[in-house]
Design a protein around this motif. Structure first.
Motif, PDB file in Angstrom:
ATOM      1  N   SER A  17      16.499  -1.338 -17.413  1.00 26.48           N
ATOM      2  CA  SER A  17      17.410  -0.477 -16.670  1.00 26.48           C
ATOM      3  C   SER A  17      18.822  -1.050 -16.650  1.00 26.48           C
ATOM      4  N   ALA A  65       9.343   7.758 -12.523  1.00 25.50           N
ATOM      5  CA  ALA A  65      10.290   7.847 -13.638  1.00 25.50           C
ATOM      6  C   ALA A  65      10.215   9.219 -14.299  1.00 25.50           C
ATOM      7  N   GLU A  73      15.663   5.137 -12.054  1.00 28.70           N
ATOM      8  CA  GLU A  73      15.006   4.135 -12.902  1.00 28.70           C
ATOM      9  C   GLU A  73      13.970   4.830 -13.783  1.00 28.70           C
ATOM     10  N   GLN A  96      13.076   3.460 -16.820  1.00 29.73           N
ATOM     11  CA  GLN A  96      12.595   2.528 -17.844  1.00 29.73           C
ATOM     12  C   GLN A  96      11.064   2.520 -17.999  1.00 29.73           C
TER      13      GLN A  96
END
Length: 499
Positions: A339, A441, A466, A468
Motif C-alpha cells: 500500500s 479490499a 487499502e 493490497q
C-alpha cells in the motif's frame, strides 16, 4: 381511461419534509440569504419556498463567517425539469453583483449542456434590471463568458473539452452534470479555489441527476456518489439536498399512460410540479428518456450501487467463500502488493482442473520478514508476481538474487488478472477463504481503465483505501495461470501474520 395528475395542495412545509434526503453542516449559525434575497428582489426575481430553503443552506455560515460548505461543497441531486439551473444561476448572478471581482466557473460534462446553460444565462443578462450591470457577453467556442461592470465574471465550458484546467483565484465553481464527474476532472479544478479572494470562502456546487449504471461501472460517478455517502455519514463540511421518488417506485412502462401513483411519485420527486413544471413537460421527458432513464432523471431514484460500484460482484463473492487446500500444499502462484503506507500483502492461488482458490497468506510491514517468508514458501519453482508500478517492486531484485522465480507484472498482467477474478467470481469457479482483509479490499476497490480496449485494473489513487490484499490475490491468480494446475509440493507452512 387516462388518469389526470392530482393537484397538490398549497402549503409551506419544511424542506426536510418534502425532500428525500437533506443534510446540513451543523456549524451554521447564520446565512447570507437575506442580502442575496434583497438583491434578487431588486432584479425582479423571486424564489419558491423550496428554493429559498436551499439558498439558506447554500449560503449558511459558521461562527467565523465562513461558508459551512466551503470545504466539502453543496450537492444537489434533483431530477430534470425542476429548475436547478435557474436556482443556481440566480444565486450566482446575485453574488456577482454583490461582490465585485468574483470569478465563477460553470462546467458541464457535455458541450451541448454547457451551450444550453450559457444561453439561459444570457437570458438572465438581458433582463431589464440586470443588463445595466453587464459589461459584455463573450461568444465563441471555449471562451463563453458573462462579464460584469464591477469586474465579476462567469465562464462556461464543457469538461469533455478540457474546460476548467489552468484557472486560479476562482470563487465559485458549479459542476453541472455532476453524475458524470470522475475524480480526475475534479483534480483539475479544485486547486483553482485555493486562491479564492472572498472572505466567506469559495462556493462549490455539485448538481445532477442520479447516475446511470454504465457511469457507475466506468468510475465516472465516483465524486457524486462519494459525496452522497459522506453526507449520509453526517460529514460536517458537506451539504446535500436530494429530491426523488420512493426507492421502490417503478414507473408504469410505456406506452401505457401514467397512473395516479405515478403522478404522486413525480410530485415527490419534483418540487416545481405542477406550479412551474406542467404536465406536458413531464410527459415529454418520459417519452424522450424511456422507462429506465426516466426513473433516474425524471424521478430522481438512485440505483442500489454499493455492490455495483466495486468491480467484483459482492453477492457472488460472498457466495464463493470456501475452505482452501491443506495447509502444506504449495500454491500454484503467489502475488505480492504494498500500500501507500507500505503495508504488505502476499496472496496465493491454487489451481485445479476447472477452478481456482485464492487466499491472503502473509500480511505485515516488515519487508525483510516478508522476503524471508516468500523465499521459503515459493522455493525456486513457484512463480511470484509483483506489479512493476507497485511500491512492492523494491523486493523484486532481492527475491531474484535469492533464487525466487519473480515475474514483474505489467499493466496487461493486471488487466488480465482483474478480468479473471471478475469473470470467475461470476461463474463461481473462483473461491476464497472469506478473510476480512480481502473482503474489505474487494468492497473498497474501484475500477480504472487500462488501455482503450475495455481492460481495467484497480484504482490505487486513494491512499485511504487499502486494496493490497485484493491486488495480491489477483496477481497470484495471474502467476498461477502461467505455471499451470496440479501442485502438491510441500511448503514450509501457511502463515497469516497480523500488524
Amino acid at each position: 381511461m387516462t388518469v389526470r395528475p392530482p393537484q397538490t395542495k398549497p402549503s409551506t412545509p419544511k424542506l426536510s419534509e418534502v425532500a428525500k434526503f437533506v443534510h446540513v453542516p451543523p456549524s451554521g449559525v447564520s446565512t447570507g440569504w437575506p442580502q442575496v434575497r434583497d438583491k434578487l428582489a431588486e432584479l425582479g426575481i423571486r424564489f419558491r419556498w423550496w428554493q429559498v430553503a436551499i439558498a439558506r443552506i447554500v449560503l449558511s455560515k459558521n461562527a467565523a463567517g465562513k461558508y459551512t460548505t466551503t470545504i466539502g461543497g453543496v450537492g444537489l441531486s434533483i431530477p430534470r425539469q425542476v429548475g436547478k439551473t435557474f436556482l443556481v444561476g440566480a444565486l450566482v448572478f446575485a453574488l456577482c453583483l454583490l461582490r465585485p471581482g468574483i470569478t465563477a466557473i460553470w462546467s458541464a460534462h457535455r458541450t451541448r449542456t454547457a451551450e444550453e446553460t450559457f444561453k439561459k444565462m444570457q437570458g438572465f443578462a438581458r433582463r431589464k434590471a440586470i443588463k445595466p450591470f453587464i459589461s459584455k457577453v463573450v461568444l465563441g467556442s471555449g471562451e463563453e463568458s458573462i462579464e460584469f461592470i464591477n469586474g465579476s465574471r462567469i465562464m462556461f465550458g464543457a469538461r469533455a473539452d478540457g474546460f476548467g484546467r489552468g484557472f486560479d483565484e476562482v470563487d465559485i465553481v458549479i459542476y453541472d452534470e455532476a453524475q458524470i464527474l470522475p475524480q480526475s476532472a475534479l483534480d483539475d479544478m479544485i486547486p483553482a479555489t485555493n486562491q479564492c479572494r472572498q472572505p466567506e470562502g469559495a462556493l462549490m456546487f455539485f448538481m445532477g441527476t442520479p447516475p446511470q449504471e454504465k457511469e457507475i461501472n466506468a468510475g465516472k460517478a465516483e465524486v457524486f456518489k462519494l459525496m452522497r455517502d459522506s453526507a449520509k455519514q453526517k460529514d460536517e463540511d458537506t451539504a446535500w439536498i436530494e429530491f426523488g421518488a420512493d426507492d421502490d417506485y417503478v414507473p408504469t412502462p410505456l406506452p401505457a399512460p401514467l397512473t395516479e401513483r405515478d403522478w404522486e411519485q413525480i410530485a415527490k420527486a419534483n418540487p416545481s410540479y405542477p406550479d412551474d413544471t406542467p404536465v406536458e413537460s413531464i410527459l415529454r421527458m418520459r417519452k424522450k428518456l424511456g422507462d429506465a432513464s426516466f426513473l433516474l432523471e425524471g424521478a430522481g431514484v438512485w440505483p442500489e450501487i454499493v455492490k455495483q460500484f466495486s468491480p467484483i460482484n459482492g453477492a457472488l463473492w460472498a457466495e464463493n467463500a470456501d475452505v482452501g487446500p491443506a495447509p502444506r500444499v504449495r500454491p500454484t502462484g503467489i502475488g505480492v502488493d504494498m500500500s501507500h503506507a507500505r503495508a504488505i500483502s502476499v496472496g496465493g492461488c491454487w489451481l485445479e482442473t476447472e477452478s481456482a482458490h485464492v487466499e491472503e497468506l502473509w500480511a505485515g510491514f516488515d519487508e525483510r520478514a516478508c522476503i524471508e517468508w516468500i523465499v521459503q514458501a515459493a522455493g525456486r519453482r513457484t512463480p511470484v508476481m509483483i506489479d512493476s508500478l507497485s511500491p512492492a517492486n523494491s523486493m523484486i531484485p532481492v527475491l531474484k538474487a535469492r533464487g525466487v522465480k519473480v515475474l514483474p507484472g505489467s499493466a496487461n498482467d493486471m488487466s488480465k488478472g482483474c478480468g479473471l477474478v471478475a469473470s470467475e467470481t461470476e461463474a463461481s469457479t473462483l473461491t476464497h477463504a472469506d478473510q476480512k482483509s480481502v473482503n474489505d479490499a474487494r468492497e473498497g476497490a474501484r475500477k480504472r481503465a487500462i488501455g482503450k480496449a475495455g481492460g481495467w485494473g484497480y484504482d490505487r489513487s486513494d491512499p485511504s483505501v487499502e486494496i493490497q490484499p485484493l491486488v495480491a490475490v489477483t496477481l497470484a491468480r495471474v502467476a498461477a495461470s502461467i505455471k499451470g494446475p496440479k501442485k502438491t509440493d510441500p511448503m514450509a507452512g501457511k502463515v497469516v501474520a497480523s500488524w
